[in-house]
Design a protein around this motif. Structure first.
Motif, PDB file in Angstrom:
ATOM      1  N   PHE A   1      -6.596   5.359   4.527  1.00  0.00           N
ATOM      2  CA  PHE A   1      -6.650   4.357   3.613  1.00  0.00           C
ATOM      3  C   PHE A   1      -5.857   4.677   2.363  1.00  0.00           C
ATOM      4  O   PHE A   1      -5.376   5.790   2.187  1.00  0.00           O
ATOM      5  CB  PHE A   1      -8.160   4.636   3.149  1.00  0.00           C
ATOM      6  CG  PHE A   1      -9.166   3.948   4.238  1.00  0.00           C
ATOM      7  CD1 PHE A   1      -9.259   2.805   4.506  1.00  0.00           C
ATOM      8  CD2 PHE A   1      -9.932   4.963   4.984  1.00  0.00           C
ATOM      9  CE1 PHE A   1     -10.282   2.500   5.610  1.00  0.00           C
ATOM     10  CE2 PHE A   1     -10.615   4.557   6.142  1.00  0.00           C
ATOM     11  CZ  PHE A   1     -10.652   3.468   6.150  1.00  0.00           C
ATOM     12  N   ASP A   2      -5.559   3.424   1.751  1.00  0.00           N
ATOM     13  CA  ASP A   2      -4.630   3.739   0.552  1.00  0.00           C
ATOM     14  C   ASP A   2      -5.331   3.984  -0.584  1.00  0.00           C
ATOM     15  O   ASP A   2      -6.456   3.310  -0.862  1.00  0.00           O
ATOM     16  CB  ASP A   2      -3.948   2.380   0.312  1.00  0.00           C
ATOM     17  CG  ASP A   2      -3.115   2.110  -1.035  1.00  0.00           C
ATOM     18  OD1 ASP A   2      -2.782   0.946  -1.519  1.00  0.00           O
ATOM     19  OD2 ASP A   2      -2.766   3.004  -1.325  1.00  0.00           O
ATOM     20  N   THR A   3      -5.170   4.817  -1.454  1.00  0.00           N
ATOM     21  CA  THR A   3      -5.816   5.414  -2.734  1.00  0.00           C
ATOM     22  C   THR A   3      -4.902   5.774  -4.006  1.00  0.00           C
ATOM     23  O   THR A   3      -5.288   6.161  -4.848  1.00  0.00           O
ATOM     24  CB  THR A   3      -6.575   6.478  -2.442  1.00  0.00           C
ATOM     25  OG1 THR A   3      -5.867   7.586  -1.781  1.00  0.00           O
ATOM     26  CG2 THR A   3      -7.659   6.342  -1.327  1.00  0.00           C
TER      27      THR A   3
ATOM     28  N   ALA B   1      -0.403   3.889   2.016  1.00  0.00           N
ATOM     29  CA  ALA B   1      -1.265   4.977   2.910  1.00  0.00           C
ATOM     30  C   ALA B   1      -0.268   5.283   4.080  1.00  0.00           C
ATOM     31  O   ALA B   1       0.604   4.489   4.544  1.00  0.00           O
ATOM     32  CB  ALA B   1      -2.575   4.065   3.568  1.00  0.00           C
TER      33      ALA B   1
ATOM     34  N   CYS C   1       0.713  -1.255  -0.002  1.00  0.00           N
ATOM     35  CA  CYS C   1      -0.090   0.003   0.078  1.00  0.00           C
ATOM     36  C   CYS C   1       0.769   1.270  -0.068  1.00  0.00           C
ATOM     37  O   CYS C   1       2.113   0.914   0.127  1.00  0.00           O
ATOM     38  CB  CYS C   1      -0.928   0.025   0.899  1.00  0.00           C
ATOM     39  SG  CYS C   1      -0.081   0.364   2.833  1.00  0.00           S
TER      40      CYS C   1
END
Length: 181
Positions: free
Chosen positions: A48-50, A43, A41
């Motif tokens: 949260f990972d985006t 993040a 990830c």
């Protein structure tokens, strides 16, 4: 038996062509086995990972082979899916020699751990030279097992795809009390 679970962030700069340590609590001793649950990830902590294009997650079992050899064995299974893409941009993989995070075509390897060594109060992982995604890292939950009353064997087992097929597990040099798979 003693068990210790730790969370460890493996930064891209340390998990690329390097050896890293994952430490247990002090005085835990030398682990006999580890279960490593990982997700790639970008993040920040508690967010949260985006941002990553390719999302990898996996699990690895690390320990001696069930045949009684002293060789530390890494057996892993990983899944990858591309963010905001169709189902065709997914991949999965298994390995009996390490764990690998990759892109959907398997043309680019983001992370590849090739060996593990248990040391007093922890484990070292050796990572090969790879091409991590920009701003990516691995979040890992590692559960360590040790104790004089514990015998561990790591291995693989082919499962029949036929319905109602009996399976037998052979090749262990001891009688298991529990199995994870």
């Amino acid at each position: 038996m003693k068990v210790c679970t730790v969370r460890r962030r493996l930064w891209a700069t340390e998990a690329d062509n390097a050896v890293i340590n994952i430490d247990t609590e002090p005085n835990f001793g030398t682990p006999k086995a580890a279960m490593l649950q990982m997700i790639e990830c970008s993040a920040a902590p508690d967010a949260f990972d985006t941002t990553l294009t390719d999302r990898n997650l996996g699990i690895a079992f690390i320990g001696p082979k069930g045949d009684g050899s002293a060789t530390i064995f890494i057996v892993s299974s990983v899944s990858m899916m591309q963010n905001a893409a169709g189902a065709a941009n997914c991949a999965r993989g298994t390995s009996n020699t390490g764990f690998i995070f990759f892109d959907p075509t398997r043309g680019t390897t983001y992370y590849r751990a090739t060996t593990a060594t248990f040391v007093n109060d922890g484990m070292t992982l050796t990572f090969a030279n790879t091409t991590p995604q920009t701003n990516g890292h691995i979040e890992a939950i590692c559960t360590f097992f040790t104790g004089d009353d514990l015998t561990v064997g790591i291995g693989t087992h082919a499962v029949s795809t036929a319905a109602n097929t009996a399976n037998s597990f052979t090749g262990f040099n001891f009688q298991p009390d529990a199995m994870f798979f």
